[in-house]
Design a protein around this motif. Structure first.
Motif, PDB file in Angstrom:
ATOM      1  N   LEU A   1       0.815  -1.197   0.000  1.00  0.00           N
ATOM      2  CA  LEU A   1       0.000   0.000   0.000  1.00  0.00           C
ATOM      3  C   LEU A   1       0.859   1.261   0.000  1.00  0.00           C
ATOM      4  N   SER A   2       2.037   1.189   0.633  1.00  0.00           N
ATOM      5  CA  SER A   2       2.952   2.327   0.605  1.00  0.00           C
ATOM      6  C   SER A   2       3.427   2.593  -0.817  1.00  0.00           C
ATOM      7  N   ARG A   3       3.663   1.517  -1.565  1.00  0.00           N
ATOM      8  CA  ARG A   3       4.074   1.662  -2.955  1.00  0.00           C
ATOM      9  C   ARG A   3       2.957   2.317  -3.779  1.00  0.00           C
ATOM     10  N   ILE A   4       1.731   1.875  -3.539  1.00  0.00           N
ATOM     11  CA  ILE A   4       0.586   2.450  -4.246  1.00  0.00           C
ATOM     12  C   ILE A   4       0.448   3.928  -3.892  1.00  0.00           C
ATOM     13  N   ASP A   5       0.615   4.240  -2.613  1.00  0.00           N
ATOM     14  CA  ASP A   5       0.505   5.620  -2.157  1.00  0.00           C
ATOM     15  C   ASP A   5       1.558   6.494  -2.827  1.00  0.00           C
ATOM     16  N   LEU A   6       2.781   5.965  -2.938  1.00  0.00           N
ATOM     17  CA  LEU A   6       3.857   6.718  -3.572  1.00  0.00           C
ATOM     18  C   LEU A   6       3.569   6.931  -5.050  1.00  0.00           C
ATOM     19  N   GLU A   7       3.017   5.921  -5.694  1.00  0.00           N
ATOM     20  CA  GLU A   7       2.670   6.063  -7.105  1.00  0.00           C
ATOM     21  C   GLU A   7       1.615   7.145  -7.302  1.00  0.00           C
ATOM     22  N   GLN A   8       0.683   7.235  -6.345  1.00  0.00           N
ATOM     23  CA  GLN A   8      -0.372   8.239  -6.440  1.00  0.00           C
ATOM     24  C   GLN A   8       0.173   9.642  -6.212  1.00  0.00           C
ATOM     25  N   ARG A   9       1.059   9.779  -5.230  1.00  0.00           N
ATOM     26  CA  ARG A   9       1.588  11.090  -4.866  1.00  0.00           C
ATOM     27  C   ARG A   9       2.693  11.536  -5.809  1.00  0.00           C
ATOM     28  N   ARG A  10       3.370  10.578  -6.434  1.00  0.00           N
ATOM     29  CA  ARG A  10       4.588  10.786  -7.208  1.00  0.00           C
ATOM     30  C   ARG A  10       5.713  11.190  -6.269  1.00  0.00           C
ATOM     31  N   GLU A  11       6.891  11.431  -6.818  1.00  0.00           N
ATOM     32  CA  GLU A  11       8.072  11.631  -5.982  1.00  0.00           C
ATOM     33  C   GLU A  11       8.334  13.089  -5.653  1.00  0.00           C
ATOM     34  N   GLY A  12       7.781  14.001  -6.422  1.00  0.00           N
ATOM     35  CA  GLY A  12       8.016  15.407  -6.163  1.00  0.00           C
ATOM     36  C   GLY A  12       9.362  15.853  -6.721  1.00  0.00           C
ATOM     37  N   ASP A  13       9.639  17.106  -6.561  1.00  0.00           N
ATOM     38  CA  ASP A  13      10.870  17.693  -7.078  1.00  0.00           C
ATOM     39  C   ASP A  13      11.867  17.789  -5.936  1.00  0.00           C
ATOM     40  N   VAL A  14      12.470  16.640  -5.577  1.00  0.00           N
ATOM     41  CA  VAL A  14      13.269  16.539  -4.366  1.00  0.00           C
ATOM     42  C   VAL A  14      14.423  17.526  -4.335  1.00  0.00           C
ATOM     43  N   LEU A  15      15.121  17.694  -5.454  1.00  0.00           N
ATOM     44  CA  LEU A  15      16.291  18.554  -5.472  1.00  0.00           C
ATOM     45  C   LEU A  15      15.998  19.949  -6.017  1.00  0.00           C
ATOM     46  N   GLY A  16      14.739  20.269  -6.191  1.00  0.00           N
ATOM     47  CA  GLY A  16      14.388  21.596  -6.644  1.00  0.00           C
ATOM     48  C   GLY A  16      14.740  21.851  -8.091  1.00  0.00           C
ATOM     49  N   GLN A  17      14.720  20.816  -8.931  1.00  0.00           N
ATOM     50  CA  GLN A  17      15.115  20.971 -10.333  1.00  0.00           C
ATOM     51  C   GLN A  17      14.246  21.998 -11.041  1.00  0.00           C
ATOM     52  N   ALA A  18      12.944  21.951 -10.776  1.00  0.00           N
ATOM     53  CA  ALA A  18      12.028  22.843 -11.477  1.00  0.00           C
ATOM     54  C   ALA A  18      12.279  24.307 -11.122  1.00  0.00           C
ATOM     55  N   GLN A  19      12.765  24.552  -9.887  1.00  0.00           N
ATOM     56  CA  GLN A  19      12.977  25.921  -9.456  1.00  0.00           C
ATOM     57  C   GLN A  19      14.362  26.448  -9.801  1.00  0.00           C
ATOM     58  N   SER A  20      15.302  25.545 -10.125  1.00  0.00           N
ATOM     59  CA  SER A  20      16.684  25.971 -10.311  1.00  0.00           C
ATOM     60  C   SER A  20      16.892  26.730 -11.616  1.00  0.00           C
ATOM     61  N   GLY A  21      16.082  26.422 -12.639  1.00  0.00           N
ATOM     62  CA  GLY A  21      16.221  27.089 -13.923  1.00  0.00           C
ATOM     63  C   GLY A  21      17.414  26.605 -14.711  1.00  0.00           C
ATOM     64  N   VAL A  22      18.057  25.533 -14.280  1.00  0.00           N
ATOM     65  CA  VAL A  22      19.244  25.015 -14.955  1.00  0.00           C
ATOM     66  C   VAL A  22      18.841  23.928 -15.927  1.00  0.00           C
ATOM     67  N   ARG A  23      19.210  24.077 -17.186  1.00  0.00           N
ATOM     68  CA  ARG A  23      18.914  23.049 -18.170  1.00  0.00           C
ATOM     69  C   ARG A  23      19.881  21.891 -17.958  1.00  0.00           C
ATOM     70  N   SER A  24      19.369  20.679 -18.060  1.00  0.00           N
ATOM     71  CA  SER A  24      20.209  19.515 -17.833  1.00  0.00           C
ATOM     72  C   SER A  24      19.783  18.394 -18.763  1.00  0.00           C
ATOM     73  N   SER A  25      20.764  17.579 -19.166  1.00  0.00           N
ATOM     74  CA  SER A  25      20.469  16.428 -20.009  1.00  0.00           C
ATOM     75  C   SER A  25      20.172  15.202 -19.160  1.00  0.00           C
ATOM     76  N   LEU A  26      20.272  15.348 -17.828  1.00  0.00           N
ATOM     77  CA  LEU A  26      20.019  14.220 -16.937  1.00  0.00           C
ATOM     78  C   LEU A  26      18.527  13.970 -16.812  1.00  0.00           C
ATOM     79  N   ARG A  27      18.158  12.695 -16.818  1.00  0.00           N
ATOM     80  CA  ARG A  27      16.747  12.331 -16.619  1.00  0.00           C
ATOM     81  C   ARG A  27      16.531  12.007 -15.148  1.00  0.00           C
ATOM     82  N   MET A  28      15.578  12.676 -14.543  1.00  0.00           N
ATOM     83  CA  MET A  28      15.286  12.410 -13.144  1.00  0.00           C
ATOM     84  C   MET A  28      14.685  11.014 -13.003  1.00  0.00           C
TER      85      MET A  28
END
Length: 230
Positions: A151-178
């Protein structure tokens, strides 16, 4: 028997007037007092029906729970105040109204309040959502297993992982796939083992100056404090 009224945000423990519901034509959540009155006048007439919510005086809450545990109160209609810490072995039936408004983990916690004695428990999840909706699929998943880890796995799938390292806010373009925690579980586990080995052999990363520079740039003071908070 336990009846649980759905969460309603900031006014979740308002026993009388539920706030507006979700967007669209969906009706607002039911209030515990409203449900209790309907039950006492209708199908459960003659049985002792009580309410329990967070705005009650502590002494009154304790009195209701004492009488419920003793069997004097047959039906308890409550908010999620009963989610944890309630142990009434003779409580065997729970009805969760508008169950689609609850999260997976919360549903699992709530249903754990019944069936704690020698008699088996029964938890009914009530929902008006369409059978093909994601919400109904989530409820079906909860009904299909009692495995907390799954159920924890299902819950995580529903919530998704979020932007743990702040990638969306950093404004830095990267070729790395999260990486995604669920889909890339094996890759993440292997990377963790490799990182642990590297740090154990070279704590200061003297043999890997490029990696050390990258980590120093990534873990600035503000971001490091964010990660430490979990």
């Amino acid at each position: 028997a336990l009846g649980v009224s759905p969460p309603t945000g900031a006014g979740a423990d308002d026993p009388h007037t539920p706030p507006a519901g979700d967007a669209g034509d969906r009706r607002p959540p039911l209030a515990v007092v409203e449900i209790a009155e309907q039950l006492a006048r209708g199908p459960l007439a003659g049985l002792s029906v009580e309410v329990l919510h967070g705005r009650m005086d502590p002494a009154d809450k304790d009195d209701v729970m004492r009488r419920f545990a003793a069997g004097e109160v047959k039906v308890l209609v409550a908010t999620t105040v009963i989610e944890v810490g309630v142990n009434v072995p003779n409580s065997t039936v729970m009805v969760i109204m508008d169950a689609d408004r609850f999260g997976v983990s919360q549903l699992h916690q709530l249903r754990g309040r019944v069936g704690r004695g020698s008699a088996p428990g029964l938890c009914l999840l009530v929902s008006e959502m369409h059978e093909a909706s994601p919400a109904r699929a989530r409820l079906a998943a909860v009904a299909a297993t009692l495995d907390g880890f799954e159920l924890s796995r299902i819950d995580l799938e529903q919530r998704r992982e979020g932007d743990v390292l702040g990638q969306a806010q950093s404004g830095v373009r990267s070729s790395l796939r999260m990486l995604a925690v669920i889909e890339d579980e094996e890759v993440i586990a292997e990377a963790r083992e490799e990182a642990t080995r590297v740090v154990a052999e070279d704590p200061a990363l003297e043999r890997l100056p490029g990696l050390r520079t990258a980590l120093e740039a990534l873990l600035d003071t503000e971001r490091e404090q964010y990660l430490e908070k979990g």
